[in-house]
Motif scaffolding. Structure first.
Motif, mmCIF file in Angstrom:
data_model
loop_
_atom_site.group_PDB
_atom_site.id
_atom_site.type_symbol
_atom_site.label_atom_id
_atom_site.label_comp_id
_atom_site.label_asym_id
_atom_site.label_seq_id
_atom_site.Cartn_x
_atom_site.Cartn_y
_atom_site.Cartn_z
ATOM 1 N N ALA A 1 0.837 -1.042 0.123
ATOM 2 C CA ALA A 1 -0.115 -0.045 0.098
ATOM 3 C C ALA A 1 0.607 1.197 -0.029
ATOM 4 O O ALA A 1 0.690 1.953 0.950
ATOM 5 C CB ALA A 1 -0.982 0.186 1.124
ATOM 6 N N GLY A 2 1.619 1.516 -1.155
ATOM 7 C CA GLY A 2 2.460 2.562 -1.262
ATOM 8 C C GLY A 2 2.076 3.815 -1.874
ATOM 9 O O GLY A 2 2.690 4.766 -1.953
ATOM 10 N N TYR A 3 1.036 3.387 -2.726
ATOM 11 C CA TYR A 3 0.510 4.509 -3.866
ATOM 12 C C TYR A 3 -0.496 5.246 -3.041
ATOM 13 O O TYR A 3 -1.305 5.083 -2.276
ATOM 14 C CB TYR A 3 -0.273 3.865 -4.901
ATOM 15 N N TYR B 1 3.411 1.729 5.837
ATOM 16 C CA TYR B 1 3.723 2.083 7.098
ATOM 17 C C TYR B 1 4.802 1.187 7.693
ATOM 18 O O TYR B 1 5.760 1.397 8.330
ATOM 19 C CB TYR B 1 2.687 2.212 7.969
ATOM 20 N N LEU B 2 4.206 -0.183 7.610
ATOM 21 C CA LEU B 2 5.171 -1.018 8.216
ATOM 22 C C LEU B 2 6.583 -1.403 7.727
ATOM 23 O O LEU B 2 7.421 -1.433 8.472
ATOM 24 C CB LEU B 2 4.291 -2.564 8.195
ATOM 25 N N LEU B 3 6.560 -1.064 6.378
ATOM 26 C CA LEU B 3 8.037 -1.137 5.711
ATOM 27 C C LEU B 3 8.618 -0.390 6.115
ATOM 28 O O LEU B 3 10.114 -0.415 6.135
ATOM 29 C CB LEU B 3 7.695 -1.013 4.209
ATOM 30 N N ARG C 1 -0.722 -0.963 7.338
ATOM 31 C CA ARG C 1 -0.444 -0.624 6.147
ATOM 32 C C ARG C 1 -0.368 0.956 5.632
ATOM 33 O O ARG C 1 0.571 1.373 4.984
ATOM 34 C CB ARG C 1 -1.153 -1.692 5.038
ATOM 35 N N VAL C 2 -1.440 1.257 6.213
ATOM 36 C CA VAL C 2 -1.711 3.041 5.922
ATOM 37 C C VAL C 2 -1.745 3.510 7.591
ATOM 38 O O VAL C 2 -2.770 2.927 8.135
ATOM 39 C CB VAL C 2 -3.013 3.153 5.228
ATOM 40 N N LYS C 3 -0.965 4.269 7.817
ATOM 41 C CA LYS C 3 -1.151 5.194 8.900
ATOM 42 C C LYS C 3 -1.491 6.704 8.814
ATOM 43 O O LYS C 3 -0.511 7.229 8.331
ATOM 44 C CB LYS C 3 0.092 4.928 10.035
#
Length: 632
Positions: A372-374, A539-541, A531-533
């Motif tokens: 979820a980086g986009y 986020y976790l990465l 994943r999204v914060k």
């Protein structure tokens, strides 16, 4: 990495001309400059072009198994081949070579099509089984490696790594599929469920196909899918540790090569994470490369240099001009089908730079889709939460009309560009996300279509397949569904196609450790909250990599390759821009309303509006048609 091609007769057995297979392979020489081979038997022919990576001298292809039962032509890398080899040796198999190709053959002879679940890697291959006179075609889980197929008029099935391999066969018809034109206009590429030519198919990612001489071709069968239906529980630190374990394994497994190996380094989160883990695992300095631009606003080379210095890499950097318009004909030739992702140009440039010193390069591709980086995924996540709060009647009766009335203001600051958000909220989550991913909105492209194309489409709308995929996804939340569609639709159609063609054009093997299927399967079980914060994706990465990378690498706004298309179309490409509506190959198809195209081109050239994205798509479509000699 290699190129493969072949011919198989279904429903009958006819001789296969080896010269025909050889011609199909010759046009794929860029994928495999180190060697070539053709093997034929009654009703079948396999061809191969080799880029030597592992067991350089000992694994020529097509390769026969030790008992001569099976023959393979293989493109890709199997990263766990040594572990599989030990297991197979324990079961009685013997090997003549030291590479991964023979391991696939032995795995197939032991487990049949079930061997696919044991292969960790990127691959497209064809195995002819003499025992049951069948052809086994397979493609890796994410579609890193391509495989085109076409049923020909003589009853045979031809296949190749690129469309140009099929085009070398004299029986392939060059008739355009009008649905592919609509797909291309919607997405900016021809997705994997479609091909530009009628009768040509792409084997879907995570699928295989069995063909037999005594039967009509069977449909592809799925052997793997990604599921977002389960949830991992645990403290944040435990999840970080598990993610880091998967990332380390993925990176180290992809560092096996008998040729020089390096990495792309953009200075962003993903490529920097890969380089950090490579440096941790390597005794020698990692070879890295990056390109910068002569326009300061889009140049990230300083961040790449910072990461290179941190990890003591052997770094090569080159500043290139943002004006690469002279290369667009070359790019069009790489892709065969029309492809409008302008980042293909700088991706090709960085591949050229890498190939000067290495034969294999690791990339950071896949992390945005998997974790979820986009930015669109983050927006969609928050929009879905709003959809869950706002009554459906309010969204359809108030928010929808407000969105339609809101002025389109691409020039305005982002907070004032509310039209797309309002329209998205008014509809379903799947339709809203399809609009966010798409290149040209449905109403805009249908307004450009001529009567003939509109009639041929007969109600077909490109977004429906994407929406259906999201709605059928094995998922719990809107974020799950968005990521599922990105992994299954956008990733193979755009990102992996771009990297495969641009890297193979210079005979460079690109590897994507962050698309290790075990890593992605783990990421798919993560709660939305890690994943999204807030406004942060991946986020976790990012939290996991804080032990390796500084904040200005991890948390600065995402920036991709930027190409000044709008300026090109007003300047050096102005003549070609005007020709789209009048004298180009595209104009002669009659697919589009010429008067509308003329108005749109002239308005852009005059600076009255920015139509660059749509004009660029039309220009790349025109160049694809002209190069391939396609009959509309």
């Amino acid at each position: 990495m290699c190129g493969i091609a072949g011919i198989f007769h279904c429903g009958t057995i006819k001789p296969v001309d080896p010269a025909r297979v050889e011609r199909m392979c010759d046009v794929l020489a860029h994928r495999g400059p180190d060697g070539s081979g053709v093997w034929t038997a009654p009703g079948v022919g396999l061809g191969h072009r080799r880029l030597s990576i592992i067991d350089i001298a000992g694994s020529p292809q097509p390769m026969e198994s030790a008992d001569e039962r099976a023959v393979i032509s293989f493109n890709g890398e199997i990263y766990n081949f040594r572990e599989l080899r030990k297991e197979l040796e324990g079961l009685g198999a013997s090997f003549r070579t030291d590479g991964d190709t023979e391991v696939i053959l032995a795995a197939y002879e032991r487990w049949g099509t079930d061997c696919l679940s044991r292969l960790h890697g990127m691959f497209a291959f064809a195995i002819y089984d003499r025992a049951d006179r069948s052809l086994f075609l397979a493609r890796d889980r994410f579609g890193v490696k391509p495989l085109f197929m076409a049923r020909l008029s003589d009853g045979s099935m031809a296949f190749a790594s690129e469309l140009k391999g099929l085009l070398a066969h004299p029986l392939l018809r060059r008739d355009v599929d009008p649905h592919a034109v609509e797909d291309y206009m919607a997405w900016g590429y021809v997705p994997d469920h479609r091909s530009m030519l009628r009768g040509v198919e792409k084997l879907p990612a995570g699928h295989f196909r069995l063909l037999k001489h005594d039967a009509e071709p069977a449909a592809p069968q799925q052997y793997w899918d990604i599921s977002f239906a389960e949830r991992r529980k645990g403290k944040l630190k435990d999840l970080e540790a598990e993610l880091l374990h998967h990332m380390r394994e993925a990176v180290t497994s992809r560092m096996v090569a008998d040729v020089p190996l390096g990495a792309f380094l953009s200075g962003g989160v993903d490529s920097s994470s890969v380089v950090a883990l490579m440096a941790e695992a390597s005794r020698d300095p990692v070879r890295t490369c990056s390109i910068g631009f002569d326009v300061a606003a889009v140049d990230e080379s300083s961040y790449a240099a910072k990461v290179a210095a941190m990890f003591g890499t052997d770094h090569a950097s080159r500043i290139v001009s943002a004006d690469q318009f002279d290369a667009i004909d070359t790019i069009a030739g790489m892709f065969d089908e029309p492809f409008a992702d302008a980042s293909a140009l700088p991706t090709w440039r960085v591949c050229q730079l890498a190939r000067e010193s290495v034969t294999v390069a690791l990339s950071g591709d896949g992390a945005d889709e998997a974790m979820a980086g986009y930015r669109r995924q983050v927006f969609h996540h928050h929009e879905e939460r709003l959809r869950g709060i706002l009554p459906a009647s309010l969204r359809s009766k108030v928010i929808g009309p407000l969105g339609r009335a809101w002025p389109k203001a691409d020039w305005a600051p982002r907070p004032l560009r509310a039209r797309s958000t309002l329209l998205s909220l008014a509809g379903s989550g799947a339709s809203g996300y399809a609009s966010a991913v798409g290149a040209v909105p449905m109403d805009q492209r249908f307004a450009l279509y001529g009567d003939a194309l509109g009639s041929q489409l007969d109600g077909y709308v490109a977004e429906h397949a994407f929406i259906d995929m999201m709605e059928r996804a094995p998922a719990r939340t809107g974020l799950d569904r968005a990521q599922y569609a990105d992994l299954k639709f956008w990733l193979p159609g755009d990102i992996l196609t771009k990297v495969d063609r641009t890297s193979m054009a210079v005979s460079l093997e690109a590897r994507e450790p962050l698309l290790d299927h075990r890593l992605v399967e783990f990421a798919a079980t993560l709660p939305d909250s890690v994943r999204v914060k807030g406004a942060q994706g991946k986020y976790l990465l990012k939290k996991t990599m804080e032990r390796y990378l500084p904040g200005d690498i991890l948390y600065r706004p995402k920036q991709g390759f930027v190409t000044p298309i709008a300026q090109w179309l007003r300047g050096p490409l102005q003549t070609q821009t005007r020709a789209i509506a009048s004298s180009s190959a595209l104009a002669r198809t009659g697919w589009f309303d010429k008067a509308q195209l003329t108005r749109m081109a002239e308005a852009h050239i005059a600076g009255k509006s920015d139509n660059s994205r749509l004009l660029w798509q039309l220009l790349m479509l025109d160049k694809s048609l002209a190069r391939l000699g396609i009959v509309a």
